[in-house]
Design an enzyme around this catalytic site. Structure first.
Site, PDB file in Angstrom:
ATOM      1  N   THR A  31      -1.103  76.223  -9.592  1.00  0.00           N
ATOM      2  CA  THR A  31       0.246  78.053  -9.053  1.00  0.00           C
ATOM      3  C   THR A  31      -0.709  78.845  -8.379  1.00  0.00           C
ATOM      4  O   THR A  31       0.190  80.089  -8.009  1.00  0.00           O
ATOM      5  CB  THR A  31       0.624  77.770 -10.895  1.00  0.00           C
TER       6      THR A  31
ATOM      7  N   THR B 265      -3.709  72.594 -11.821  1.00  0.00           N
ATOM      8  CA  THR B 265      -3.357  72.973 -13.371  1.00  0.00           C
ATOM      9  C   THR B 265      -2.731  71.238 -13.926  1.00  0.00           C
ATOM     10  O   THR B 265      -3.154  70.835 -14.696  1.00  0.00           O
ATOM     11  CB  THR B 265      -2.480  73.706 -13.880  1.00  0.00           C
TER      12      THR B 265
END
Lengths: 172, 172, 172, 172
Positions: free
Chosen positions: C90, C19
């Site tokens: 993540t 991200t």
């Protein structure tokens, strides 16, 4: 008569979604829609012109159905304002503009949007909102698409998807 | 004849400094002027309209002298463009507008600026540049001040310094 | 001996995507990967500490295969640096951390990422890169996950996907 | 005993002003101090580590008096936290660090700041706050200056004002 003029000049802004409004959802990792960013952008721009604001839908314009366009048309009809800015996805901005153009309102209606969501560092959204807020006050009655710093008649515009730019097209 | 029209419609943008352009200098810890941000903002806005660009000065408008305003007037006279956007400090925008208004050019000249430098997160600069780029294309010949989402005639505007807003004033 | 120490303290930064690095592609309207943003962020942070930089892959961590994790492990093995920051998605940061933890390098290896892409106004990416750059210099040899302002041992961390937060977990 | 450990590890953040916190005042056109930005930056960074926050003063560090440094020293003494981050102007960060270093607290105290105010697009503030939040948890008791991605002992640091960088200096 004076009152009528004042009423007609009122500005109404309609949010419908589009790239302009896309928000990054950190749980899903996807671009989604939330509350419209428009009221906070108008505040940031220190706009002192009175205006009203309404969210009709929050959609990627590729997902818009005819029923959504009719709701937008209805919102334009119901608003007492003579000057209407619609923030819309770019992919079918032309289609919604055509629905509104054919309705032949005695109003100035402009559609704008963004190539980059307004939450991004380098978005064009704020420029486009400013452009639309200026142009809608000055254009004669009609329906216009405003992108890339230009004013397009609704009947003579298309999105060049490969280049990501709006350009003039033959009248349909 | 057609060529003449095309030439007249050309857009020229003039940088003169002002809050819009202020840059934080990390060595001195002060707000200073560097290169104009306007070309990169126009690129960010994906403006496909042709335009020319010129920096006449880079000044806080409180520091502008009559000679600077005459240079701006000269730049307006020399440009072949019929549509001119001037990015200017807000504090004496009205004074420069008056110099240009009295020159009675057969052009549309708009002045805009910003309350917050464009490098700041929450600046109004990009909105105002968009507003000016739209309005200058549509306004008739004359000189206008464009701030707070509104179009002001150069003879009927003042900056309310206490509130940081432009407002209508009696004709001078 | 002194040379050895200096070499070991050298910082190496590895981009793998996630991200943190996602970029909005205005043509497709999707979040994609381009060049890593890390070098420009380190410059923005005015980091004067010498470091080397390498891009191993540019992937959403949900799309990472075992072969990608082995490439990251290889990059850690090949680097002469004793201090390694890995910027990673993540969702499977824990899985890559486990591959590196089991390799038992005599190095300090930290993994960080972001919940919001660094191009967004309100991203956590720059904070996390700063946190990692500080912590990697001070942590003893081992593999760590650094998110939410905290240091987690690779064996005792999980991502709480519902809340979007990393938290301590039982040792695996 | 357990309670003592927990108390000692608690993080306390002290705002004192400095470039990091400078805010553009649109009425005066000057950089001024308002409320500290730190709580909102910590929220943006999704920090889940518990911490307390206090504003001791809001000053350009060139304007700091000895009495201000004594107030900062007092705040460090009064806080039950064993880990303290002080956000401070860069110009006299070294002087305040010396006051704290000589006090010989049994705590880890780090000073950081920014070269560019956090409200600016390209500020180093968020990186530095992240760096400090990571390093303070890992450094042994002592007083440190954290800038440019590096950890400096309070006795061996100076600001190179010409280059705007912190660098090692002979022990004083």
């Amino acid at each position: 008569m004076l009152l009528l003029t004042v009423v007609e000049m009122t500005l109404h802004i309609i949010a419908t979604g589009g790239t302009f409004e896309k928000h990054y959802d950190e749980i899903s990792g996807r671009l989604v829609f939330g509350e419209s960013h428009i009221p906070s952008l108008m505040k940031r721009a220190r706009v002192s012109l009175p205006y009203t604001f309404e969210t009709v839908c929050m959609l990627d314009s590729l997902d818009m159905q005819e029923s959504d366009r009719l709701k937008i048309r209805e919102a334009c009809a119901m608003s007492p304002a003579g000057k209407i800015v619609i923030v819309h996805g770019t992919d079918t901005m032309r289609e919604t503009a055509a629905v509104l153009g054919k309705a032949a309102f005695q109003k100035t209606i402009v559609l704008t949007g963004a190539m980059i969501p307004c939450e991004f560092d380098h978005s064009d959204a704020l420029f486009n909102l400013g452009f639309a807020t200026g142009a809608v006050q000055l254009l004669p009655n009609g329906v216009y698409v405003l992108m890339n710093g230009r004013v397009f008649d609704w009947e003579r515009v298309r999105k060049n998807r490969r280049e990501g730019l709006f350009e003039e097209a033959d009248k349909r």
